[in-house]
Design a protein around this motif. Structure first.
Motif, PDB file in Angstrom:
ATOM      1  N   THR A  63     -35.349 -43.030  76.076  1.00  0.00           N
ATOM      2  CA  THR A  63     -34.692 -42.327  77.034  1.00  0.00           C
ATOM      3  C   THR A  63     -35.114 -42.172  78.595  1.00  0.00           C
ATOM      4  O   THR A  63     -34.703 -42.503  79.592  1.00  0.00           O
ATOM      5  CB  THR A  63     -34.190 -40.988  76.691  1.00  0.00           C
ATOM      6  OG1 THR A  63     -33.316 -41.063  75.358  1.00  0.00           O
ATOM      7  CG2 THR A  63     -33.064 -40.304  77.671  1.00  0.00           C
ATOM      8  N   ILE A 210     -26.923 -40.495  76.829  1.00  0.00           N
ATOM      9  CA  ILE A 210     -26.190 -40.519  75.468  1.00  0.00           C
ATOM     10  C   ILE A 210     -26.091 -41.903  75.265  1.00  0.00           C
ATOM     11  O   ILE A 210     -26.481 -42.333  73.734  1.00  0.00           O
ATOM     12  CB  ILE A 210     -24.527 -40.217  75.777  1.00  0.00           C
ATOM     13  CG1 ILE A 210     -24.555 -38.613  76.292  1.00  0.00           C
ATOM     14  CG2 ILE A 210     -24.081 -40.512  74.600  1.00  0.00           C
ATOM     15  CD1 ILE A 210     -23.114 -38.062  76.504  1.00  0.00           C
ATOM     16  N   LEU A 262     -27.789 -34.421  71.476  1.00  0.00           N
ATOM     17  CA  LEU A 262     -27.028 -34.681  72.666  1.00  0.00           C
ATOM     18  C   LEU A 262     -26.235 -33.755  73.134  1.00  0.00           C
ATOM     19  O   LEU A 262     -26.124 -33.727  74.556  1.00  0.00           O
ATOM     20  CB  LEU A 262     -26.121 -35.790  72.214  1.00  0.00           C
ATOM     21  CG  LEU A 262     -26.859 -37.277  71.921  1.00  0.00           C
ATOM     22  CD1 LEU A 262     -25.829 -38.435  71.490  1.00  0.00           C
ATOM     23  CD2 LEU A 262     -27.558 -37.821  73.200  1.00  0.00           C
ATOM     24  N   THR A 266     -27.141 -32.318  77.024  1.00  0.00           N
ATOM     25  CA  THR A 266     -25.699 -32.462  77.954  1.00  0.00           C
ATOM     26  C   THR A 266     -25.660 -30.764  78.469  1.00  0.00           C
ATOM     27  O   THR A 266     -25.525 -30.631  79.716  1.00  0.00           O
ATOM     28  CB  THR A 266     -24.668 -32.658  77.123  1.00  0.00           C
ATOM     29  OG1 THR A 266     -24.615 -34.009  76.766  1.00  0.00           O
ATOM     30  CG2 THR A 266     -23.467 -32.871  78.348  1.00  0.00           C
TER      31      THR A 266
END
Length: 278
Positions: A63, A210, A262, A266
């Motif tokens: 990521t 994501i 996730l 977020t």
């Protein structure tokens, strides 16, 4: 009543699989047949699996590298195409072209490019410059960045077109006013283009995180998680549980853990975004 079919389809295709996966993670099973309730045993077994921590660490590494390498590339491509006067359509199609290449073909092609020894495309090019061949994907320090380069090559074009559409929605009078005020290209990008893309970039940032967090087939095909688990991802762990060990409850447990990560990421990002907006 008008919304009823939409709600039913949404519940059937989205909520029902989610709830079924959560339920399955708390049971033992024989194949897909649920046997008995085991509480958090599947989660405990997953957390103690020797591949779990490397998979989590690598997934965060994927990521971060995707943000370092791949987040700005589509923005730069979109700005360059938007500033072009001639051959704009040609470069728009050329930018999108990698996206129509099948994903498996993409990773196989880059596998040939990064092949170790004197038969790899990259090593052949380096050999012409007098540089010794390198073991690209077999080097634990290079494996994840190189896989991210592969992902960026394939996906950047489609994202660039989204940014390009947003750029073309910016009021041309803003650019004209900037030019009248004597603004050069860098000043126009800094004071008109970037503010115009800010909200879209925030949304695409979340979608990229994501998406990359669920990376699977690139490390699976290019390195199979190696060398020595240096590139294994958390979704690859789900794949191993589900399709190699046929242990679906533990695969469901890992999936639930991914969802929790996730949701937290977020929520944290949205909180920081709201603070900056105030």
């Amino acid at each position: 009543m008008v919304m009823a079919p939409t709600l039913l389809l949404f519940a059937f295709f989205v909520w029902e699989p989610l709830l079924a996966s959560i339920r399955l993670s708390f049971y033992s099973a024989k194949g897909m047949r649920v046997i008995e309730f085991v509480g958090f045993k599947n989660y405990i077994d997953v957390l103690h699996h020797p591949d779990f921590l490397p998979a989590i660490r690598n997934t965060f590494s994927y990521t971060i590298w995707s943000l370092v390498i791949g987040f700005l590339v589509p923005i730069v491509l979109a700005i360059i195409i938007n500033e072009m006067v001639h051959a704009k359509s040609f470069f728009r199609v050329g930018t999108y072209f990698p996206n129509i290449v099948p994903g498996l073909a993409t990773v196989l092609m880059w596998g040939f490019i990064f092949r170790p020894g004197k038969t790899g495309v990259l090593n052949i090019i380096l050999g012409q410059l007098g540089i010794e061949p390198m073991v690209w994907l077999s080097n634990p320090k290079l494996t994840i960045p190189l896989i991210v380069v592969t992902m960026t090559w394939k996906a950047a074009g489609a994202t660039a077109l989204i940014y390009l559409a947003s750029l073309q929605g910016i009021n041309p009078e803003l650019y004209e006013a900037a030019i009248i005020d004597g603004a050069g290209i860098w000043d126009r990008i800094k004071h008109v283009t970037i503010p115009g893309l800010r909200n879209l970039a925030r949304t695409l940032l979340i979608l990229q995180v994501i998406s990359v967090f669920q990376i699977l087939y690139e490390p699976l095909v290019m390195t199979n998680g190696g060398p020595n688990n240096a590139s294994i991802s958390i979704m690859q762990l789900v794949f191993k549980y589900a399709f190699e060990k046929f242990d679906y409850p533990k695969a469901a447990a890992v999936s639930v853990i991914i969802s929790i990560f996730l949701i937290i990421l977020t929520a944290v990002y949205n909180k920081f975004s709201k603070v900056q907006d105030i």
